[in-house]
Design an enzyme around this catalytic site. Sequence first.
Site, short mmCIF file in Angstrom:
data_model
loop_
_atom_site.label_atom_id
_atom_site.label_comp_id
_atom_site.label_asym_id
_atom_site.label_seq_id
_atom_site.Cartn_x
_atom_site.Cartn_y
_atom_site.Cartn_z
N GLY A 33 0.79 -1.22 0.00
CA GLY A 33 0.00 0.00 0.00
C GLY A 33 0.82 1.27 0.00
N LYS A 62 11.13 7.76 4.71
CA LYS A 62 12.08 7.66 5.82
C LYS A 62 13.46 7.25 5.32
CE LYS A 62 8.67 8.96 8.05
NZ LYS A 62 7.88 9.14 6.84
N ALA A 94 -10.30 -4.47 -8.07
CA ALA A 94 -11.57 -5.01 -7.60
C ALA A 94 -12.72 -4.08 -7.98
CB ALA A 94 -11.53 -5.21 -6.09
N GLY A 103 2.09 20.93 6.14
CA GLY A 103 1.81 19.83 7.05
C GLY A 103 3.01 18.92 7.16
N TYR A 104 2.84 17.79 7.84
CA TYR A 104 4.00 16.93 8.10
C TYR A 104 4.57 16.31 6.83
CZ TYR A 104 1.23 12.60 7.79
OH TYR A 104 0.46 11.55 7.36
N ILE A 105 3.73 15.97 5.85
CA ILE A 105 4.25 15.36 4.62
C ILE A 105 5.10 16.37 3.86
CG2 ILE A 105 3.64 14.36 2.39
CD1 ILE A 105 1.13 13.21 3.69
N GLU A 164 2.24 28.17 2.50
CA GLU A 164 1.17 27.71 3.38
C GLU A 164 0.08 28.77 3.50
OE1 GLU A 164 -1.46 26.20 5.51
OE2 GLU A 164 0.21 24.85 5.08
N HIS A 193 20.32 4.73 32.21
CA HIS A 193 21.14 5.91 31.98
C HIS A 193 22.38 5.51 31.18
CE1 HIS A 193 23.12 9.73 32.77
NE2 HIS A 193 24.21 9.06 33.09
#
Length: 463
Positions: free
Chosen positions: A42, A53, A120, A186-188, A207, A442
């Site tokens: 997908g 990423k 489909a 936005g984040y994308i 923006e 730690h």
Amino acid sequence: MTEILTPKVLVVGGGPGGYVAAIRCGQLGLDTVLVEGDRLGGTCLIRGCIPSKALIHAASLYAEMTEAANRPRFGIGLTTPPMLDFGATMAWKDGIVDRLNGGVGGLLRKAKVKTISGWARFSDAKTCSVETADGKVTVRPEHVILATGSKPVELPFLAFGGKVISSTEALSLLEVPKNLVIVGAGYIGLELGIAYRKLGAEVTVVEARSSILPQYDAQLVEPVRRWLKAHRVEVLLNAKALGEEKDGIAIEQTDSGRSILPADRIIVTIGRKAAIDGWGLEAMNLKTSGPFVEVDERCHTSTKNVWAIGDLVGEPMLAHKASAQGEMVAEIIAGKKRRWQPVAIPAVCFTEPEIVSVGIGPADAGPDTISAQFPFAANGRALTMAGSENGGFVRVIAHKDSHRILGIQAVGIHAAELVHHFVTLIEMGAVLEDVSGIIHAHPTLGEATHEASLAALGHALHF
């Protein structure tokens, strides 16, 4: 001749919602067929989360080496700038996608799920036809799980094509643009804009609203805003894109009027919409809620034994939400009692620096809550990674009387890796005293969560 299949379950869509649903159905012994019109995995795996990423990681390495050539740090320098073979970078990214795509196929085979490659189309709620390379297949299942996902929103005056592209095409470019304009902060858009800036592109963000990353509060966004400014990413707020021009894009700003921005590529990232067209929604007698398919607390639609999950049913449009819903629906079909009741769904933004948020934020916190935060500038592990310089922190929000944790946010280096700690605390109903009593290793970034909880109780130890 048409092949006719009558499985217990038909899953439409092989993304993180669909393939997880199909695998879980197979594990539970349900005869399952999955139909996917593209590649298994997908949007997230093929043209979204995973490739972006990979690009972000490669871009960060390149930027670090470029900086070492210009200004040595930690006693490390380069005598010449690094070389970027962008084609090789993209090939490496594609290799990761191919490996994971193959892995999904293997998992489906292991679960004894039959996979059909093709589009489909439903003629009614329980009759689906698929045109495959080997001929037509008709599927008449007892249950249908719809997991068709989402697609980028297109602006009528900036139609996709040529130099105007969506995030999908932005992850398959053959070369780094000289001048890149991102429409939508936005984040994308910011993830892609920051990655390409690190790779050497001149980046401008347009923006229409008055702030970047509007889903996050101003304090979380501030370190990202500072990074953009320090690295000469021009951010134009209250600015409206008007359309493509020969050498760029026309915009209009509230305070300065109309102008033309030079652009080799224009990436439109104003949002995503449910993929409800082209597969026969109108023939299935399903109720919709605005642009989404309407479902109940079990992800059941208005039609008997038809289920819908993931981006198709609304916000948040996140892969991990879709996977969780897919697993739940499979178990319901198998006879288990389940319903959709997460306390919190984590959100992660892979900008520079990273932002994570779970549960309520400051805007939702009322007078019956307490809040405290701990800066990465006082965290030893952040200091050892030079991650204390960007204003990062961990914030905890809790109920004033019970001390139950209601929300946790963070911004900073590797903040994304803290999110599972955050969501576990909220899902398990932890109180501040629970966190203060846990011995945190730690030196780690996770100590900041401990210290923020101590601060909320009035006795932070290291700040």
